[in-house]
Scaffold this motif. Structure first.
Motif, PDB file in Angstrom:
ATOM      1  N   LYS A  61       0.838  -1.212   0.000  1.00 50.72           N
ATOM      2  CA  LYS A  61       0.000   0.000   0.000  1.00 50.72           C
ATOM      3  C   LYS A  61       0.869   1.256   0.000  1.00 50.72           C
ATOM      4  O   LYS A  61       0.605   2.219  -0.748  1.00 50.72           O
ATOM      5  N   ILE A  62       1.924   1.249   0.835  1.00 46.07           N
ATOM      6  CA  ILE A  62       2.827   2.413   0.907  1.00 46.07           C
ATOM      7  C   ILE A  62       3.508   2.634  -0.438  1.00 46.07           C
ATOM      8  O   ILE A  62       3.651   3.780  -0.893  1.00 46.07           O
ATOM      9  N   THR A  63       3.924   1.534  -1.094  1.00 45.56           N
ATOM     10  CA  THR A  63       4.600   1.671  -2.379  1.00 45.56           C
ATOM     11  C   THR A  63       3.668   2.264  -3.422  1.00 45.56           C
ATOM     12  O   THR A  63       4.053   3.159  -4.200  1.00 45.56           O
ATOM     13  N   CYS A  64       2.419   1.774  -3.464  1.00 38.93           N
ATOM     14  CA  CYS A  64       1.443   2.318  -4.421  1.00 38.93           C
ATOM     15  C   CYS A  64       1.194   3.801  -4.167  1.00 38.93           C
ATOM     16  O   CYS A  64       1.132   4.611  -5.113  1.00 38.93           O
ATOM     17  N   LEU A  65       1.029   4.144  -2.887  1.00 40.84           N
ATOM     18  CA  LEU A  65       0.773   5.547  -2.560  1.00 40.84           C
ATOM     19  C   LEU A  65       2.001   6.413  -2.846  1.00 40.84           C
ATOM     20  O   LEU A  65       1.855   7.599  -3.176  1.00 40.84           O
ATOM     21  N   LEU A  66       3.223   5.821  -2.735  1.00 38.94           N
ATOM     22  CA  LEU A  66       4.437   6.563  -3.072  1.00 38.94           C
ATOM     23  C   LEU A  66       4.423   6.934  -4.553  1.00 38.94           C
ATOM     24  O   LEU A  66       4.763   8.069  -4.929  1.00 38.94           O
ATOM     25  N   LEU A  67       4.017   5.991  -5.407  1.00 37.37           N
ATOM     26  CA  LEU A  67       3.925   6.291  -6.836  1.00 37.37           C
ATOM     27  C   LEU A  67       2.885   7.371  -7.096  1.00 37.37           C
ATOM     28  O   LEU A  67       3.073   8.251  -7.952  1.00 37.37           O
ATOM     29  N   VAL A  68       1.763   7.301  -6.366  1.00 35.70           N
ATOM     30  CA  VAL A  68       0.740   8.348  -6.506  1.00 35.70           C
ATOM     31  C   VAL A  68       1.310   9.698  -6.075  1.00 35.70           C
ATOM     32  O   VAL A  68       1.107  10.732  -6.738  1.00 35.70           O
ATOM     33  N   PHE A  69       2.057   9.680  -4.955  1.00 34.11           N
ATOM     34  CA  PHE A  69       2.676  10.905  -4.428  1.00 34.11           C
ATOM     35  C   PHE A  69       3.599  11.513  -5.485  1.00 34.11           C
ATOM     36  O   PHE A  69       3.586  12.728  -5.715  1.00 34.11           O
ATOM     37  N   ILE A  70       4.407  10.665  -6.124  1.00 31.15           N
ATOM     38  CA  ILE A  70       5.336  11.162  -7.154  1.00 31.15           C
ATOM     39  C   ILE A  70       4.555  11.734  -8.320  1.00 31.15           C
ATOM     40  O   ILE A  70       4.881  12.826  -8.826  1.00 31.15           O
ATOM     41  N   ALA A  71       3.508  11.025  -8.730  1.00 29.13           N
ATOM     42  CA  ALA A  71       2.732  11.447  -9.909  1.00 29.13           C
ATOM     43  C   ALA A  71       2.060  12.792  -9.677  1.00 29.13           C
ATOM     44  O   ALA A  71       2.130  13.695 -10.531  1.00 29.13           O
ATOM     45  N   VAL A  72       1.429  12.950  -8.517  1.00 23.08           N
ATOM     46  CA  VAL A  72       0.685  14.200  -8.271  1.00 23.08           C
ATOM     47  C   VAL A  72       1.629  15.349  -7.963  1.00 23.08           C
ATOM     48  O   VAL A  72       1.203  16.521  -7.970  1.00 23.08           O
ATOM     49  N   SER A  73       2.890  15.053  -7.661  1.00 29.22           N
ATOM     50  CA  SER A  73       3.853  16.113  -7.366  1.00 29.22           C
ATOM     51  C   SER A  73       4.557  16.626  -8.608  1.00 29.22           C
ATOM     52  O   SER A  73       5.267  17.643  -8.540  1.00 29.22           O
ATOM     53  N   LEU A  74       4.420  15.964  -9.742  1.00 25.62           N
ATOM     54  CA  LEU A  74       5.151  16.349 -10.954  1.00 25.62           C
ATOM     55  C   LEU A  74       4.899  17.800 -11.370  1.00 25.62           C
ATOM     56  O   LEU A  74       5.831  18.485 -11.806  1.00 25.62           O
ATOM     57  N   PRO A  75       3.658  18.329 -11.285  1.00 26.45           N
ATOM     58  CA  PRO A  75       3.443  19.724 -11.708  1.00 26.45           C
ATOM     59  C   PRO A  75       4.300  20.738 -10.965  1.00 26.45           C
ATOM     60  O   PRO A  75       4.619  21.807 -11.502  1.00 26.45           O
ATOM     61  N   THR A  76       4.664  20.444  -9.724  1.00 23.90           N
ATOM     62  CA  THR A  76       5.471  21.413  -8.966  1.00 23.90           C
ATOM     63  C   THR A  76       6.841  21.620  -9.596  1.00 23.90           C
ATOM     64  O   THR A  76       7.519  22.615  -9.315  1.00 23.90           O
ATOM     65  N   LEU A  77       7.292  20.685 -10.452  1.00 27.23           N
ATOM     66  CA  LEU A  77       8.588  20.839 -11.107  1.00 27.23           C
ATOM     67  C   LEU A  77       8.605  22.033 -12.048  1.00 27.23           C
ATOM     68  O   LEU A  77       9.661  22.596 -12.330  1.00 27.23           O
ATOM     69  N   CYS A  78       7.401  22.416 -12.548  1.00 24.62           N
ATOM     70  CA  CYS A  78       7.337  23.537 -13.483  1.00 24.62           C
ATOM     71  C   CYS A  78       7.762  24.850 -12.833  1.00 24.62           C
ATOM     72  O   CYS A  78       8.175  25.789 -13.533  1.00 24.62           O
ATOM     73  N   LEU A  79       7.656  24.917 -11.518  1.00 25.77           N
ATOM     74  CA  LEU A  79       7.990  26.156 -10.823  1.00 25.77           C
ATOM     75  C   LEU A  79       9.494  26.406 -10.751  1.00 25.77           C
ATOM     76  O   LEU A  79       9.926  27.527 -10.513  1.00 25.77           O
ATOM     77  N   ASP A  80      10.297  25.344 -10.933  1.00 27.45           N
ATOM     78  CA  ASP A  80      11.749  25.480 -10.868  1.00 27.45           C
ATOM     79  C   ASP A  80      12.276  25.966 -12.224  1.00 27.45           C
ATOM     80  O   ASP A  80      12.053  25.317 -13.253  1.00 27.45           O
ATOM     81  N   PRO A  81      12.985  27.117 -12.260  1.00 26.39           N
ATOM     82  CA  PRO A  81      13.475  27.638 -13.543  1.00 26.39           C
ATOM     83  C   PRO A  81      14.497  26.704 -14.211  1.00 26.39           C
ATOM     84  O   PRO A  81      14.736  26.798 -15.414  1.00 26.39           O
ATOM     85  N   ASN A  82      15.108  25.791 -13.415  1.00 23.59           N
ATOM     86  CA  ASN A  82      16.098  24.867 -13.983  1.00 23.59           C
ATOM     87  C   ASN A  82      15.473  23.597 -14.526  1.00 23.59           C
ATOM     88  O   ASN A  82      16.182  22.660 -14.901  1.00 23.59           O
ATOM     89  N   SER A  83      14.140  23.575 -14.575  1.00 25.79           N
ATOM     90  CA  SER A  83      13.475  22.346 -15.012  1.00 25.79           C
ATOM     91  C   SER A  83      13.321  22.252 -16.522  1.00 25.79           C
ATOM     92  O   SER A  83      12.608  21.376 -17.021  1.00 25.79           O
ATOM     93  N   PHE A  84      13.968  23.147 -17.261  1.00 29.89           N
ATOM     94  CA  PHE A  84      13.815  23.063 -18.723  1.00 29.89           C
ATOM     95  C   PHE A  84      14.730  21.978 -19.290  1.00 29.89           C
ATOM     96  O   PHE A  84      15.794  21.686 -18.766  1.00 29.89           O
ATOM     97  N   TYR A  85      14.266  21.391 -20.375  1.00 32.53           N
ATOM     98  CA  TYR A  85      14.958  20.267 -21.018  1.00 32.53           C
ATOM     99  C   TYR A  85      16.008  20.815 -21.985  1.00 32.53           C
ATOM    100  O   TYR A  85      15.723  21.704 -22.784  1.00 32.53           O
ATOM    101  N   SER A  86      17.235  20.272 -21.904  1.00 33.24           N
ATOM    102  CA  SER A  86      18.322  20.699 -22.789  1.00 33.24           C
ATOM    103  C   SER A  86      18.561  19.620 -23.833  1.00 33.24           C
ATOM    104  O   SER A  86      18.893  18.474 -23.495  1.00 33.24           O
ATOM    105  N   ARG A  87      18.387  19.990 -25.067  1.00 29.93           N
ATOM    106  CA  ARG A  87      18.595  19.015 -26.155  1.00 29.93           C
ATOM    107  C   ARG A  87      20.056  18.572 -26.210  1.00 29.93           C
ATOM    108  O   ARG A  87      20.351  17.409 -26.479  1.00 29.93           O
ATOM    109  N   ALA A  88      20.971  19.503 -25.953  1.00 27.47           N
ATOM    110  CA  ALA A  88      22.397  19.179 -26.038  1.00 27.47           C
ATOM    111  C   ALA A  88      22.774  18.106 -25.016  1.00 27.47           C
ATOM    112  O   ALA A  88      23.548  17.190 -25.297  1.00 27.47           O
TER     113      ALA A  88
END
Length: 1097
Positions: A963-990
């Protein structure tokens, strides 16, 4: 008749017995003068009164009248009897030895025996040996200060136990009193034997001066030289007195000086006696009694004659001889050693080239060994007691190693070619000696029955024993056949006896002439001589002679003193090992200096040094400004090999010369035995090289814990390869297994600690990658770059102390895999897993803190309004993503290391064919573990599975963990949008990733999920599909919030979702399209690539 008294047999038996008793007395003296070995009865305070009482009343000890003093002895009488019995019986042995010698000497006088070293050599030698041994025993007895206390304590304990005194005690007590002043008593005892003793000693008047010549006289006579007369090289060496030629001069000096102390009357009446005595007194200051016990013969003689009437004229003689010794003897002996070094070197070279000459010239070998041993022992006993002189350097010899080396070579030649010697002398005995003897015997007019039987036996068997008996029978005053009347018979029999010994007793003769076992008891001088020789470069090739001599030490043991065996064995091994370790240390130092020099030369050829050369060539081509005249041009690699004159010796030449010298010393023998221990000198060198090479490799890593600096793995690998290449050249100098050495060292470097408990490069690089590289990568100061498969530094204001791409690129990690191998990488992985598990533990705590919210979010992830409300209640989203990113960075690094290991090792690709989808998970994990050790990628990381399985879970059930493992995956999934707030979260093709390493989330999610669900025996694919649905739903909601901040790096976050699917063995693109439109991914990639083009443009 003489044969009825068995004089020859008794002399041999009593000499051996006397030697044993003498050794025993010396042992007792050492035990009672050593506070650590001294019996407790003599050290306990309670026995102090008893010991004083016994010493005061000895030998009339009244146990009744002294009961108050002896009460402590009565209490421990059994222990005293047991502890002192062996010492008491040893003193009884002395008394019995005295009785037997006294009887034999009287018998010899009664038989009017004739002694002449040149005629009846064995009889005379045994007679003089017995006299000296007898005197030495009583001298040693007088040196035991506690002898009265030992005997008195034992007798008191015996009387307390048995009610009466020990039967031997009265005679023992009387003997101790009589021999309190041994030399006075002995001279009185030997008064009746003066004629026999003086006659035996005067038979040396021709031999001793002839043997006691100076080095210049030896040199002019070309002594011991086989090349002096090439025409006679094949002729057998013969003389009238074969055995006298290798008789030790030290033994003769002991006979003369002690003999004339006991029988001194002829010194005033006989000029020959006086001359012989003076000559012996001029030979040295000290005489060996036994072991390391020596007599200061001048002081002893002066004190002795000073107390005798009529001998006042001898005192100036003694002083004159002493002054002569102090002034001249050191230099004379030094010259003798110099002569013998060259003589033995020549003899060794000739016999090595032509070993067949050992047959006719065997006598030369034994003469050389005897002369050399005399000089070595003279130096040792005088170096132990250096007199006051202006030239103390005469008592030190830095070139003694060469003399010892050639002595050992001669011994080795005799052992190797003993069959040559035996065949030669067998033919000599049968075709010459037997025939000549037979002719002489046939021409004899008188030959009594007993002598006739012995003669016939000797001719038929040519036995040494028969000759000894015959000497005794024919040397008595009333013998019908007097040997002195038949000098030709004596000459031929002496020669035949030597030839017989060459057949049967070469080893025994070697003990007589070349035994250096006494050096065991002069350990300090022996070590000093070794140290002096090791400092002389020209002597380094001879140093192994010192440890080889330790193999002689077992020859000094005697059955009468078994207590010495362990002590002498330990001392022998200690000296042998210390010598070999020092030789190995010197050799190892030179070897590693050569390796270091070669490594420096190799380092100049590394590609990193080519930039300057290329730049110079380019500037020259472009005609840019040339360097100024004052600038010294940099030398190119290889210029050190250019020489204008071969006479110029470089440092490397000197080191190779030193290595040649040191390695030559190992050629004396491949192995030797010291007290049943087989010693292999080359193994000591291998051991030293192993220790030093381990240290050198660690030093080459240049690890600095405070600054986190370390050598690049590729540079270290190149350095080690240069060392290994140079080490393999060592096999050109000495026969050792360099391959085994290198394998042992490199294998030890793959472990956390080497065989001596020191850190290895495995530990150093593990610490550095964890503390230096991955710690900074966790803070995004270093970025994982999937495109170039390396880690790179971020462009920050604070410059890093190292460039990550120089250590964590493909080349660096391949070098690391070669250096520490699968074992080392396993240790590295275990440490990586420890850090991952600590993060997983923290993630579980965060899930537990948000359990209720996560359960609701898992059920309502498709309801945007409900998710929006629940998102506000959720805490620790950034913390979860941060920890998952750290895990991802570590796992990405591990993946790169595993890939590097697979490239440098011969991987077993067919391993994965053993896995079946329906197979047991335990079997699957075992196969994965083997595959992982070989560097093959695995769907499930076996190390991570094992680490998670071993986590402490507070006895929670598998369902709770699931149960904890499943909820950990849910926690990671629902937290992904917060990455957009970090200016260093842009993808570098190089780089193929994000500036804050969040692309490593894909690796973390896939590996953690696979490992945790494997431990919980759940279907990983189904659970990851649920994660995909939740993540897709959350990310799709970002597209509806056009005005919010999250939209800034939305496309870069979409790419992460695609990475998760792309890297997962359990998910597919079809599964992704069912919940996340592909067009959004395509647009996301177009946008991030546009950003790249715009930035680059």
């Amino acid at each position: 008749m003489a044969y009825q008294f068995k004089l020859a047999e008794k002399l041999v038996i009593l000499n051996d017995r006397g030697q044993g008793v003498l050794i025993r007395m010396n042992h007792i003296k050492k035990v009672f003068t050593d506070s650590k070995r001294r019996p407790s009865y003599f050290t306990e305070k309670s026995n102090e009164s008893a010991v004083k009482y016994i010493n005061r009343k000895f030998p009339n000890i009244d146990i009744r009248g002294g009961s108050q003093h002896l009460s402590s002895i009565q209490k421990q009488k059994s222990a005293v009897l047991e502890g002192l019995q062996s010492y008491y019986e040893s003193f009884i042995d002395v008394m019995e030895f005295r009785d037997n010698v006294y009887e034999l000497l009287n018998t010899i006088d009664a038989c009017q025996c004739f002694f002449d070293i040149a005629v009846n050599f064995d009889l005379t030698k045994n007679y003089l040996d017995l006299i000296v041994t007898y005197a030495s025993v009583f001298y040693m007895l007088s040196r035991i200060d506690d002898k009265k206390a030992i005997v008195g304590l034992y007798n008191c304990a015996y009387e307390f136990s048995n009610g009466n005194s020990d039967p031997s005690f009265p005679r023992l007590g009387q003997m101790f009193i009589e021999y309190d002043h041994p030399w006075k008593k002995l001279s009185e005892e030997f008064g009746p034997h003066t004629k026999s003793v003086t006659g035996a000693l005067l038979s040396l008047r021709m031999l001793y001066p002839r043997r006691n010549l100076s080095a210049d006289q030896w040199r002019s006579a070309q002594l011991l030289s086989l090349l002096a007369s090439p025409a006679a090289m094949l002729s057998p060496t013969c003389c009238d007195t074969m055995a006298c030629e290798y008789l030790s001069t030290e033994v003769m000096e002991r006979w003369i000086l002690i003999g004339f102390l006991l029988c001194h009357s002829s010194l005033n009446t006989n000029a020959d006696s006086q001359n012989l005595w003076k000559t012996a007194l001029r030979s040295g200051l000290y005489l060996t009694v036994i072991r390391d016990e020596v007599l200061n013969i001048h002081k002893l003689s002066e004190d002795f004659f000073d107390g005798l009437k009529g001998y006042s004229k001898r005192i100036p003689d003694i002083k004159e001889c002493k002054d002569y010794v102090i002034t001249n003897c050191g230099a004379l002996r030094r010259e003798k050693r110099n002569f013998l070094r060259n003589a033995l070197k020549e003899l060794t070279k000739v016999l090595e080239d032509e070993p067949a000459l050992l047959g006719p010239k065997a006598l030369y070998v034994f003469m050389a060994l005897s002369f050399s041993r005399d000089e070595v022992l003279w130096l040792v006993r005088h170096a132990e007691n250096i007199p006051k002189t202006k030239t103390p350097e005469d008592y030190a010899d830095s070139q003694l190693a060469e003399l010892l080396y050639h002595m050992e070579k001669l011994r080795t030649l005799l052992a190797q070619h003993r069959y040559v010697i035996q065949r030669y002398h067998l033919q000599y005995l049968s075709q010459y000696d037997a025939l000549v003897l037979n002719d002489i015997i046939q021409g004899m007019y008188v030959c009594p029955e007993e002598e006739s039987v012995l003669m016939s036996s000797f001719v038929s068997t040519l036995s040494t024993q028969c000759f000894c008996l015959l000497q005794a029978y024919t040397s008595t005053g009333k013998a019908p056949l007097a040997l002195k009347d038949y000098p030709d018979l004596a000459k031929v029999m002496n020669m035949a006896q030597f030839h017989t010994r060459m057949m049967d007793s070469v080893n025994e003769l070697l003990c007589e002439t070349a035994d250096l076992s006494i050096l065991c008891f002069h350990a300090r001088v022996f070590e000093k001589l070794f140290s002096q020789s090791s400092e002389d470069v020209s002597m380094q090739r001879y140093l192994t002679a010192f440890p080889v001599i330790c193999s002689h030490f077992s020859q000094c043991l005697h059955p009468l003193c078994p207590e010495e065996t362990e002590e002498i064995e330990n001392q022998s091994l200690k000296l042998c090992v210390s010598f070999l370790e020092e030789i190995s240390r010197q050799t190892c130092t030179v070897v590693l200096e050569i390796c270091a020099e070669q490594c420096n030369l190799h380092e100049k050829l590394l590609p990193k040094h080519s930039a300057e050369t290329i730049s110079t060539a380019r500037n020259k081509k472009l005609k840019k400004s040339l360097p100024k005249k004052g600038d010294v041009p940099k030398e190119k690699p290889g210029t050190e090999s250019l020489r204008k004159d071969r006479a110029i010796v470089t440092n490397l030449d000197k080191m190779h010369q030193a290595l040649t010298e040191l390695c030559a010393s190992y050629s004396i023998c491949a192995d030797f035995t010291v007290f049943k221990h087989i010693i292999v000198p080359a193994e000591f060198l291998l051991s030293q090289l192993e220790i030093r090479l381990n240290k050198v490799i660690v030093q080459m890593a240049n690890y600095n814990q405070s600054t986190h600096e370390i050598a690049r793995p590729s540079d270290l690998l190149a350095g080690i390869q240069a060392y290994v290449t140079s080490l393999h050249s060592l096999s050109c100098y000495i026969n050792i297994d360099v391959t085994r050495l290198v394998k042992n060292v490199l294998l030890q470097q793959t472990q956390p600690l080497d065989s001596y408990g020191s850190q290895t490069i495995t530990t150093l690089y593990t610490n550095w990658f964890l503390e230096g590289l991955l710690r900074q990568a966790s803070s995004a100061l270093i970025v994982h770059c999937p495109t170039t498969q390396c880690f790179v530094n971020q462009n920050t204001e604070n410059e890093q102390s190292f460039h990550a791409e120089e250590y964590a690129d493909i080349c660096g990690l391949r070098s690391l895999a070669e250096l520490i191998g699968p074992y080392g990488l396993k240790f590295l992985n275990e440490n990586l897993m420890w850090h991952i598990i600590s993060q997983v533990g923290e993630l579980k705590k965060l899930v537990s803190d948000n359990m209720d919210v996560l359960v609701q979010m898992r059920a309502n992830f498709e309801n945007p309004d409900a998710m929006s409300d629940l998102q506000k209640k959720l805490t620790g989203c950034e913390n979860v993503l941060k920890r998952m990113t750290i895990i991802g960075v570590i796992l990405s690094f591990r993946s790169m290391v595993q890939e590097a290991l697979g490239e440098v090792n011969v991987s077993i690709y067919c391993l994965k064919d053993l896995i079946s989808p329906e197979g047991d998970i335990k079997v699957t994990l075992s196969v994965y573990e083997m595959a992982s050790a070989a560097g093959l990628p695995c769907e499930i990381d076996p190390a991570l599975v094992s680490a998670i399985a071993n986590m402490q879970t507070d006895n929670s059930s598998i369902e709770d963990e699931f149960k904890i493992t499943c909820l950990l995956l849910v926690f990671i999934a629902v937290s992904l949008p917060t990455l957009c707030l970090d200016p260093n979260s842009f993808y570098s093709r190089a780089q193929g990733g994000h500036q804050n390493n969040i692309h490593c989330l894909a690796t973390a999610v896939n590996h953690i999920a696979a490992a945790m669900f494997t431990v919980q025996r759940k279907n990983t694919r189904i659970q990851l599909q649920e994660f995909l649905k939740v993540a897709s739903s959350i990310l799709l909601q970002l597209g509806q919030n056009v005005e919010r901040m999250e939209i800034k790096n939305r496309d870069s976050i979409y790419v992460i979702l695609h990475m998760i699917v792309e890297q997962s063995p359990f998910l597919s693109q079809d599964m992704l399209e069912t919940c996340f439109p592909y067009v959004l991914l395509r647009n996301a990639y177009r946008e991030v690539h546009k950003t790249f083009i715009h930035t680059m443009g």
